[in-house]
Design a protein around this motif. Structure first.
Motif, PDB file in Angstrom:
ATOM      1  N   PRO A   1     -21.527 -46.463  98.930  1.00  0.00           N
ATOM      2  CA  PRO A   1     -20.676 -45.275  98.993  1.00  0.00           C
ATOM      3  C   PRO A   1     -19.526 -45.464  99.980  1.00  0.00           C
ATOM      4  N   PRO A   2     -18.536 -44.563  99.960  1.00  0.00           N
ATOM      5  CA  PRO A   2     -17.435 -44.637 100.923  1.00  0.00           C
ATOM      6  C   PRO A   2     -17.982 -44.657 102.349  1.00  0.00           C
ATOM      7  N   GLY A   3     -17.466 -45.587 103.164  1.00  0.00           N
ATOM      8  CA  GLY A   3     -17.898 -45.663 104.554  1.00  0.00           C
ATOM      9  C   GLY A   3     -19.159 -46.463 104.785  1.00  0.00           C
ATOM     10  N   SER A   4     -19.652 -47.143 103.754  1.00  0.00           N
ATOM     11  CA  SER A   4     -20.919 -47.868 103.885  1.00  0.00           C
ATOM     12  C   SER A   4     -20.764 -49.228 104.559  1.00  0.00           C
ATOM     13  N   GLY A   5     -19.527 -49.671 104.765  1.00  0.00           N
ATOM     14  CA  GLY A   5     -19.300 -50.961 105.405  1.00  0.00           C
ATOM     15  C   GLY A   5     -19.145 -52.105 104.427  1.00  0.00           C
ATOM     16  N   LYS A   6     -18.856 -51.785 103.152  1.00  0.00           N
ATOM     17  CA  LYS A   6     -18.715 -52.839 102.139  1.00  0.00           C
ATOM     18  C   LYS A   6     -17.664 -53.874 102.526  1.00  0.00           C
TER      19      LYS A   6
ATOM     20  N   PRO B   1     -17.772 -53.709  89.463  1.00  0.00           N
ATOM     21  CA  PRO B   1     -17.638 -52.519  88.618  1.00  0.00           C
ATOM     22  C   PRO B   1     -18.144 -51.258  89.328  1.00  0.00           C
ATOM     23  N   ARG B   2     -17.492 -50.143  89.057  1.00  0.00           N
ATOM     24  CA  ARG B   2     -17.918 -48.854  89.616  1.00  0.00           C
ATOM     25  C   ARG B   2     -18.756 -48.053  88.622  1.00  0.00           C
ATOM     26  N   THR B   3     -18.523 -48.268  87.339  1.00  0.00           N
ATOM     27  CA  THR B   3     -19.175 -47.462  86.307  1.00  0.00           C
ATOM     28  C   THR B   3     -19.952 -48.362  85.355  1.00  0.00           C
ATOM     29  N   LEU B   4     -20.806 -47.740  84.541  1.00  0.00           N
ATOM     30  CA  LEU B   4     -21.596 -48.504  83.582  1.00  0.00           C
ATOM     31  C   LEU B   4     -20.693 -49.196  82.564  1.00  0.00           C
ATOM     32  N   SER B   5     -19.631 -48.529  82.131  1.00  0.00           N
ATOM     33  CA  SER B   5     -18.699 -49.127  81.181  1.00  0.00           C
ATOM     34  C   SER B   5     -18.055 -50.380  81.774  1.00  0.00           C
ATOM     35  N   GLN B   6     -17.649 -50.309  83.040  1.00  0.00           N
ATOM     36  CA  GLN B   6     -17.051 -51.464  83.700  1.00  0.00           C
ATOM     37  C   GLN B   6     -18.070 -52.589  83.848  1.00  0.00           C
TER      38      GLN B   6
ATOM     39  N   ALA C   1     -18.785 -34.058  98.256  1.00  0.00           N
ATOM     40  CA  ALA C   1     -18.434 -34.176  96.839  1.00  0.00           C
ATOM     41  C   ALA C   1     -18.218 -35.648  96.464  1.00  0.00           C
ATOM     42  N   ARG C   2     -17.588 -36.420  97.337  1.00  0.00           N
ATOM     43  CA  ARG C   2     -17.375 -37.847  97.068  1.00  0.00           C
ATOM     44  C   ARG C   2     -18.703 -38.587  96.963  1.00  0.00           C
ATOM     45  N   LEU C   3     -19.613 -38.295  97.870  1.00  0.00           N
ATOM     46  CA  LEU C   3     -20.899 -38.990  97.865  1.00  0.00           C
ATOM     47  C   LEU C   3     -21.721 -38.598  96.638  1.00  0.00           C
ATOM     48  N   ARG C   4     -21.648 -37.334  96.254  1.00  0.00           N
ATOM     49  CA  ARG C   4     -22.379 -36.882  95.071  1.00  0.00           C
ATOM     50  C   ARG C   4     -21.826 -37.584  93.825  1.00  0.00           C
ATOM     51  N   HIS C   5     -20.502 -37.704  93.756  1.00  0.00           N
ATOM     52  CA  HIS C   5     -19.877 -38.385  92.625  1.00  0.00           C
ATOM     53  C   HIS C   5     -20.293 -39.854  92.608  1.00  0.00           C
ATOM     54  N   TYR C   6     -20.297 -40.500  93.774  1.00  0.00           N
ATOM     55  CA  TYR C   6     -20.685 -41.902  93.832  1.00  0.00           C
ATOM     56  C   TYR C   6     -22.111 -42.089  93.319  1.00  0.00           C
ATOM     57  N   LYS C   7     -23.023 -41.235  93.767  1.00  0.00           N
ATOM     58  CA  LYS C   7     -24.425 -41.373  93.357  1.00  0.00           C
ATOM     59  C   LYS C   7     -24.564 -41.218  91.844  1.00  0.00           C
ATOM     60  N   ASP C   8     -23.855 -40.231  91.286  1.00  0.00           N
ATOM     61  CA  ASP C   8     -23.951 -39.985  89.839  1.00  0.00           C
ATOM     62  C   ASP C   8     -23.425 -41.174  89.034  1.00  0.00           C
ATOM     63  N   VAL C   9     -22.292 -41.739  89.470  1.00  0.00           N
ATOM     64  CA  VAL C   9     -21.664 -42.824  88.727  1.00  0.00           C
ATOM     65  C   VAL C   9     -22.386 -44.146  88.962  1.00  0.00           C
ATOM     66  N   ALA C  10     -22.852 -44.358  90.203  1.00  0.00           N
ATOM     67  CA  ALA C  10     -23.456 -45.644  90.562  1.00  0.00           C
ATOM     68  C   ALA C  10     -24.868 -45.807  90.016  1.00  0.00           C
ATOM     69  N   LYS C  11     -25.594 -44.708  89.823  1.00  0.00           N
ATOM     70  CA  LYS C  11     -27.004 -44.830  89.444  1.00  0.00           C
ATOM     71  C   LYS C  11     -27.215 -45.660  88.174  1.00  0.00           C
ATOM     72  N   PRO C  12     -26.497 -45.397  87.069  1.00  0.00           N
ATOM     73  CA  PRO C  12     -26.715 -46.227  85.874  1.00  0.00           C
ATOM     74  C   PRO C  12     -26.320 -47.687  86.082  1.00  0.00           C
ATOM     75  N   VAL C  13     -25.334 -47.948  86.937  1.00  0.00           N
ATOM     76  CA  VAL C  13     -24.948 -49.335  87.231  1.00  0.00           C
ATOM     77  C   VAL C  13     -26.066 -50.022  88.003  1.00  0.00           C
ATOM     78  N   ILE C  14     -26.593 -49.316  89.002  1.00  0.00           N
ATOM     79  CA  ILE C  14     -27.698 -49.854  89.804  1.00  0.00           C
ATOM     80  C   ILE C  14     -28.920 -50.090  88.920  1.00  0.00           C
ATOM     81  N   ASP C  15     -29.191 -49.142  88.024  1.00  0.00           N
ATOM     82  CA  ASP C  15     -30.337 -49.303  87.114  1.00  0.00           C
ATOM     83  C   ASP C  15     -30.164 -50.520  86.206  1.00  0.00           C
ATOM     84  N   LEU C  16     -28.930 -50.760  85.748  1.00  0.00           N
ATOM     85  CA  LEU C  16     -28.655 -51.913  84.892  1.00  0.00           C
ATOM     86  C   LEU C  16     -28.952 -53.212  85.630  1.00  0.00           C
TER      87      LEU C  16
END
Length: 226
Positions: free
Chosen positions: A12-17, A90-95, A168-183
């Motif tokens: 997520p934003p601020g995680s130190g990536k 990639p940020r999203t499952l499509s990407q 709101a940013r963190l909630r959006h990140y979790k929603d979008v990242a979860k399917p990518v992480i699951d993949l």
């Protein structure tokens, strides 16, 4: 066929990536590929993709998947003879699926940082817009308050780094990242790291990479068919 190591980092934003990515690149000789850098570069160069990117950025909108893949995949094709680390894509499952069609990743690092830590980091974060250089008033302040170290130009704080917008940013990140992480978890290449301090997480990431880079090299990325 030559063997290369391909990795991506998520968080997520601020995680130190950015900090961890640069340490990985320096320690293991990987080329560091930041999607944010490529976005700014394409806008500055006024390329066709850059003009598309700019049209979304100026409206405060996320750059859509088809534009991101159009920007990033040709860059990766050009680096078919290199090992690299992706940050921001990639940020999203499509990407992620589009990237999978080009080449198979060896490793995906996911950073899990507590909300309170993210809030503290981002509230202290200031940015030089033209270069993307990031400063933190707590542990990486500019030499002159409010000024970029290199150019002397003013630093800004993004509205979405302010506490009222962060949730709101963190909630959006979790929603979008979860399917990518699951993949990537289903592919057996996801490794998650939790903590509040980058310096404490780093030794574990360093150890993992030392192991993985000597056991799981991948074939070169394949050129896409038009």
């Amino acid at each position: 066929m030559a063997k290369f190591f391909r990795a991506a980092i998520m968080g997520p934003p601020g995680s130190g990536k950015g900090t961890i990515s640069k340490r990985i690149a320096q320690s293991f000789g990987l080329q560091y590929l930041s999607s944010g850098h490529y976005l700014r570069e394409s806008i500055a160069a006024n390329t066709e993709a850059g003009l598309l990117v700019k049209s979304y950025v100026e409206r405060g909108m996320l750059v859509p998947d088809h534009v991101m893949t159009r920007l990033m995949l040709p860059r990766l094709e050009q680096l078919s003879g290199h090992s690299w680390l992706l940050d921001g894509f990639p940020r999203t499952l499509s990407q992620a699926r589009a990237l999978n069609n080009l080449c198979q990743l060896d490793l995906v690092i996911s950073l899990n940082i507590p909300y309170e830590t993210l809030r503290e980091r981002l509230s202290d974060r200031w940015i030089h817009p033209a270069s993307g250089r990031v400063y933190n008033m707590g542990f990486n302040p500019p030499r002159v308050k409010g000024k970029d170290d290199v150019t002397g130009e003013p630093l800004i704080q993004h509205d979405d780094d302010k506490p009222e917008a962060l949730m709101a940013r963190l909630r959006h990140y979790k929603d979008v990242a979860k399917p990518v992480i699951d993949l990537y978890k289903s592919q057996g290449i996801l490794h998650s790291f939790s903590g509040t301090e980058t310096d404490r997480i780093w030794p574990y990431i360093n150890s993992l990479l030392n192991t993985k880079m000597h056991t799981q090299p991948s074939d070169a990325c394949q050129s896409q068919t038009p």
